[in-house]
Scaffold this motif. Structure first.
Motif, PDB file in Angstrom:
ATOM      1  N   VAL A  54     -14.209  -4.545 -28.612  1.00  0.00           N
ATOM      2  CA  VAL A  54     -13.302  -5.636 -28.271  1.00  0.00           C
ATOM      3  C   VAL A  54     -13.057  -6.503 -29.501  1.00  0.00           C
ATOM      4  O   VAL A  54     -13.996  -7.017 -30.106  1.00  0.00           O
ATOM      5  CB  VAL A  54     -13.869  -6.486 -27.127  1.00  0.00           C
ATOM      6  CG1 VAL A  54     -12.952  -7.668 -26.841  1.00  0.00           C
ATOM      7  CG2 VAL A  54     -14.065  -5.641 -25.876  1.00  0.00           C
ATOM      8  N   LYS A  55     -11.783  -6.660 -29.867  1.00  0.00           N
ATOM      9  CA  LYS A  55     -11.407  -7.520 -30.987  1.00  0.00           C
ATOM     10  C   LYS A  55     -11.114  -8.931 -30.509  1.00  0.00           C
ATOM     11  O   LYS A  55     -11.524  -9.909 -31.129  1.00  0.00           O
ATOM     12  CB  LYS A  55     -10.196  -6.940 -31.719  1.00  0.00           C
ATOM     13  CG  LYS A  55      -9.754  -7.761 -32.933  1.00  0.00           C
ATOM     14  CD  LYS A  55      -8.596  -7.088 -33.647  1.00  0.00           C
ATOM     15  CE  LYS A  55      -8.087  -7.929 -34.817  1.00  0.00           C
ATOM     16  NZ  LYS A  55      -9.126  -8.105 -35.855  1.00  0.00           N
ATOM     17  N   LEU A  66       3.702 -13.843 -28.480  1.00  0.00           N
ATOM     18  CA  LEU A  66       2.261 -13.609 -28.503  1.00  0.00           C
ATOM     19  C   LEU A  66       1.971 -12.698 -29.686  1.00  0.00           C
ATOM     20  O   LEU A  66       2.451 -11.557 -29.727  1.00  0.00           O
ATOM     21  CB  LEU A  66       1.794 -12.957 -27.202  1.00  0.00           C
ATOM     22  CG  LEU A  66       0.294 -12.667 -27.066  1.00  0.00           C
ATOM     23  CD1 LEU A  66      -0.533 -13.939 -27.238  1.00  0.00           C
ATOM     24  CD2 LEU A  66      -0.001 -12.009 -25.718  1.00  0.00           C
ATOM     25  N   GLU A  67       1.211 -13.190 -30.664  1.00  0.00           N
ATOM     26  CA  GLU A  67       0.980 -12.465 -31.900  1.00  0.00           C
ATOM     27  C   GLU A  67      -0.484 -12.033 -32.018  1.00  0.00           C
ATOM     28  O   GLU A  67      -1.391 -12.780 -31.663  1.00  0.00           O
ATOM     29  CB  GLU A  67       1.361 -13.328 -33.109  1.00  0.00           C
ATOM     30  CG  GLU A  67       2.815 -13.748 -33.116  1.00  0.00           C
ATOM     31  CD  GLU A  67       3.192 -14.544 -34.352  1.00  0.00           C
ATOM     32  OE1 GLU A  67       2.396 -14.557 -35.317  1.00  0.00           O
ATOM     33  OE2 GLU A  67       4.272 -15.156 -34.356  1.00  0.00           O
ATOM     34  N   PHE A  68      -0.661 -10.840 -32.548  1.00  0.00           N
ATOM     35  CA  PHE A  68      -1.999 -10.313 -32.842  1.00  0.00           C
ATOM     36  C   PHE A  68      -2.013  -9.934 -34.326  1.00  0.00           C
ATOM     37  O   PHE A  68      -1.304  -9.019 -34.740  1.00  0.00           O
ATOM     38  CB  PHE A  68      -2.315  -9.105 -31.963  1.00  0.00           C
ATOM     39  CG  PHE A  68      -2.262  -9.407 -30.492  1.00  0.00           C
ATOM     40  CD1 PHE A  68      -3.268 -10.137 -29.886  1.00  0.00           C
ATOM     41  CD2 PHE A  68      -1.194  -8.974 -29.716  1.00  0.00           C
ATOM     42  CE1 PHE A  68      -3.216 -10.435 -28.527  1.00  0.00           C
ATOM     43  CE2 PHE A  68      -1.130  -9.261 -28.365  1.00  0.00           C
ATOM     44  CZ  PHE A  68      -2.152  -9.995 -27.769  1.00  0.00           C
ATOM     45  N   THR A  69      -2.805 -10.652 -35.096  1.00  0.00           N
ATOM     46  CA  THR A  69      -2.859 -10.437 -36.538  1.00  0.00           C
ATOM     47  C   THR A  69      -4.215  -9.846 -36.938  1.00  0.00           C
ATOM     48  O   THR A  69      -5.097  -9.664 -36.098  1.00  0.00           O
ATOM     49  CB  THR A  69      -2.627 -11.760 -37.287  1.00  0.00           C
ATOM     50  OG1 THR A  69      -3.634 -12.712 -36.894  1.00  0.00           O
ATOM     51  CG2 THR A  69      -1.258 -12.342 -36.943  1.00  0.00           C
ATOM     52  N   GLY A  70      -4.370  -9.560 -38.220  1.00  0.00           N
ATOM     53  CA  GLY A  70      -5.631  -9.000 -38.703  1.00  0.00           C
ATOM     54  C   GLY A  70      -5.876  -7.576 -38.260  1.00  0.00           C
ATOM     55  O   GLY A  70      -7.020  -7.135 -38.175  1.00  0.00           O
ATOM     56  N   ILE A  71      -4.818  -6.828 -37.983  1.00  0.00           N
ATOM     57  CA  ILE A  71      -4.951  -5.428 -37.562  1.00  0.00           C
ATOM     58  C   ILE A  71      -5.246  -4.565 -38.788  1.00  0.00           C
ATOM     59  O   ILE A  71      -4.491  -4.588 -39.763  1.00  0.00           O
ATOM     60  CB  ILE A  71      -3.676  -4.950 -36.859  1.00  0.00           C
ATOM     61  CG1 ILE A  71      -3.476  -5.738 -35.556  1.00  0.00           C
ATOM     62  CG2 ILE A  71      -3.726  -3.459 -36.580  1.00  0.00           C
ATOM     63  CD1 ILE A  71      -2.182  -5.435 -34.854  1.00  0.00           C
ATOM     64  N   THR A  95       6.709  -5.452 -35.432  1.00  0.00           N
ATOM     65  CA  THR A  95       5.601  -5.193 -36.347  1.00  0.00           C
ATOM     66  C   THR A  95       5.787  -6.012 -37.619  1.00  0.00           C
ATOM     67  O   THR A  95       6.904  -6.395 -37.979  1.00  0.00           O
ATOM     68  CB  THR A  95       5.518  -3.705 -36.726  1.00  0.00           C
ATOM     69  OG1 THR A  95       6.741  -3.315 -37.373  1.00  0.00           O
ATOM     70  CG2 THR A  95       5.305  -2.836 -35.499  1.00  0.00           C
ATOM     71  N   SER A  96       4.669  -6.260 -38.308  1.00  0.00           N
ATOM     72  CA  SER A  96       4.690  -7.017 -39.560  1.00  0.00           C
ATOM     73  C   SER A  96       3.811  -6.316 -40.585  1.00  0.00           C
ATOM     74  O   SER A  96       2.769  -5.754 -40.247  1.00  0.00           O
ATOM     75  CB  SER A  96       4.175  -8.443 -39.344  1.00  0.00           C
ATOM     76  OG  SER A  96       4.013  -9.126 -40.578  1.00  0.00           O
ATOM     77  N   SER A  97       4.235  -6.364 -41.840  1.00  0.00           N
ATOM     78  CA  SER A  97       3.442  -5.794 -42.935  1.00  0.00           C
ATOM     79  C   SER A  97       2.885  -6.876 -43.855  1.00  0.00           C
ATOM     80  O   SER A  97       2.314  -6.565 -44.893  1.00  0.00           O
ATOM     81  CB  SER A  97       4.292  -4.804 -43.742  1.00  0.00           C
ATOM     82  OG  SER A  97       5.433  -5.456 -44.274  1.00  0.00           O
ATOM     83  N   ALA A 197       0.103  -6.693 -38.164  1.00  0.00           N
ATOM     84  CA  ALA A 197       0.312  -7.709 -37.126  1.00  0.00           C
ATOM     85  C   ALA A 197       1.355  -7.215 -36.130  1.00  0.00           C
ATOM     86  O   ALA A 197       2.265  -6.453 -36.483  1.00  0.00           O
ATOM     87  CB  ALA A 197       0.748  -9.035 -37.741  1.00  0.00           C
ATOM     88  N   LEU A 198       1.220  -7.650 -34.869  1.00  0.00           N
ATOM     89  CA  LEU A 198       2.168  -7.332 -33.796  1.00  0.00           C
ATOM     90  C   LEU A 198       2.617  -8.624 -33.122  1.00  0.00           C
ATOM     91  O   LEU A 198       1.837  -9.570 -32.999  1.00  0.00           O
ATOM     92  CB  LEU A 198       1.526  -6.418 -32.750  1.00  0.00           C
ATOM     93  CG  LEU A 198       1.147  -4.998 -33.168  1.00  0.00           C
ATOM     94  CD1 LEU A 198       0.371  -4.328 -32.043  1.00  0.00           C
ATOM     95  CD2 LEU A 198       2.385  -4.188 -33.515  1.00  0.00           C
ATOM     96  N   GLN A 199       3.846  -8.631 -32.659  1.00  0.00           N
ATOM     97  CA  GLN A 199       4.384  -9.799 -31.957  1.00  0.00           C
ATOM     98  C   GLN A 199       5.105  -9.345 -30.696  1.00  0.00           C
ATOM     99  O   GLN A 199       5.999  -8.506 -30.743  1.00  0.00           O
ATOM    100  CB  GLN A 199       5.346 -10.568 -32.854  1.00  0.00           C
ATOM    101  CG  GLN A 199       5.951 -11.802 -32.203  1.00  0.00           C
ATOM    102  CD  GLN A 199       7.068 -12.402 -33.032  1.00  0.00           C
ATOM    103  OE1 GLN A 199       8.108 -11.778 -33.226  1.00  0.00           O
ATOM    104  NE2 GLN A 199       6.855 -13.613 -33.525  1.00  0.00           N
ATOM    105  N   TRP A 200       4.722  -9.904 -29.541  1.00  0.00           N
ATOM    106  CA  TRP A 200       5.404  -9.654 -28.264  1.00  0.00           C
ATOM    107  C   TRP A 200       6.363 -10.797 -28.005  1.00  0.00           C
ATOM    108  O   TRP A 200       6.048 -11.957 -28.272  1.00  0.00           O
ATOM    109  CB  TRP A 200       4.389  -9.556 -27.128  1.00  0.00           C
ATOM    110  CG  TRP A 200       3.507  -8.354 -27.206  1.00  0.00           C
ATOM    111  CD1 TRP A 200       2.437  -8.177 -28.040  1.00  0.00           C
ATOM    112  CD2 TRP A 200       3.610  -7.172 -26.424  1.00  0.00           C
ATOM    113  NE1 TRP A 200       1.875  -6.949 -27.821  1.00  0.00           N
ATOM    114  CE2 TRP A 200       2.566  -6.309 -26.837  1.00  0.00           C
ATOM    115  CE3 TRP A 200       4.468  -6.751 -25.416  1.00  0.00           C
ATOM    116  CZ2 TRP A 200       2.370  -5.054 -26.274  1.00  0.00           C
ATOM    117  CZ3 TRP A 200       4.265  -5.503 -24.843  1.00  0.00           C
ATOM    118  CH2 TRP A 200       3.233  -4.669 -25.265  1.00  0.00           C
ATOM    119  N   LEU A 201       7.530 -10.484 -27.464  1.00  0.00           N
ATOM    120  CA  LEU A 201       8.527 -11.509 -27.198  1.00  0.00           C
ATOM    121  C   LEU A 201       9.483 -11.045 -26.114  1.00  0.00           C
ATOM    122  O   LEU A 201       9.475  -9.873 -25.723  1.00  0.00           O
ATOM    123  CB  LEU A 201       9.311 -11.839 -28.463  1.00  0.00           C
ATOM    124  CG  LEU A 201      10.317 -10.782 -28.959  1.00  0.00           C
ATOM    125  CD1 LEU A 201      11.336 -11.431 -29.870  1.00  0.00           C
ATOM    126  CD2 LEU A 201       9.611  -9.640 -29.681  1.00  0.00           C
TER     127      LEU A 201
END
Length: 218
Positions: A54-55, A66-71, A95-97, A197-201
């Motif tokens: 679990v992260k 809703l963003e999830f970073t540090g992937i 997605t983000s780089s 990083a991922l972002q839901w919208l």
């Protein structure tokens, strides 16, 4: 009567300590009692509790994104009880780089292939992504009439030499009429780069709420 032999050190004549036995040594431990000494956990390395760890987890309430970073590795994101403030709406993922400083938002940034099932109707679609990101689900309901679940896995996002691939599954249940629908498929990021990083919208409306769980592959 049983005998006890206590040996502290056994040394062979040549000093090597290597002793060969012509028969197996069998020890009777039926009367052995007591406990083993405590193990120093700091000396145990390379162990894992399972394939996934679990992260992060939590609840998002009335958020625009809703963003999830540090992937840094293969990651699975599960969103349950997903409820948009405005219904119906569409859901997308970006997605983000660069750690979430900016996200890929162009229509040429993504390509996806998915299957959509609603009651007895099944459709297939392959196309470039929406301007808002990866297509996740359209005509999403909210509140007491719909129960929505999203399950997204992004594979090897740390590999900068390949197009990052994601698999996404969604299931929607309309409580009022008993209708169920689902979408499942794959999405490719059309540029090779590290994704961290991922972002839901939403593509329609402003905010949504959900419970989230983020898992990392060990």
């Amino acid at each position: 009567m049983a005998s006890t032999i206590k040996v502290d050190t056994i040394t062979t004549p040549d000093g090597t300590g290597n002793i060969a036995f012509s028969r197996p040594i069998v020890a009777d431990v039926s009367n052995v009692t007591g406990t083993l000494p405590a193990i120093d956990g700091s000396n145990l390395t390379g162990l894992s509790a399972g394939a996934w760890s679990v992260k992060s987890s939590g609840t998002a309430t009335n958020v625009a994104t809703l963003e999830f970073t540090g992937i840094t590795k293969t990651t699975r994101v599960l969103l349950t009880n997903f409820s948009p403030a405005v219904s119906p709406t569409n859901v997308g993922v970006r997605t983000s780089s660069n750690g979430g400083t900016s996200y890929d938002v162009g229509g040429s940034d993504y390509r996806y292939l998915f299957q959509y099932d609603e009651w007895s109707v099944t459709s297939y679609q392959e196309q470039k992504g929406l301007n808002d990101g990866i297509y996740a689900m359209s005509s999403l309901g909210n509140g007491a009439t719909d129960t929505n679940i999203f399950d997204l896995t992004i594979f090897e996002p740390q590999n900068a030499a390949r197009y990052t691939v994601s698999r996404i599954d969604n299931c929607q249940y309309n409580v009022s009429n008993g209708q169920m629908s689902q979408m499942q498929g794959y999405c490719w990021r059309e540029q090779a780069a590290v994704v961290n990083a991922l972002q839901w919208l939403l593509t329609v409306g402003t905010t949504f709420s959900c419970t989230y769980l983020v898992l990392e592959l060990n």
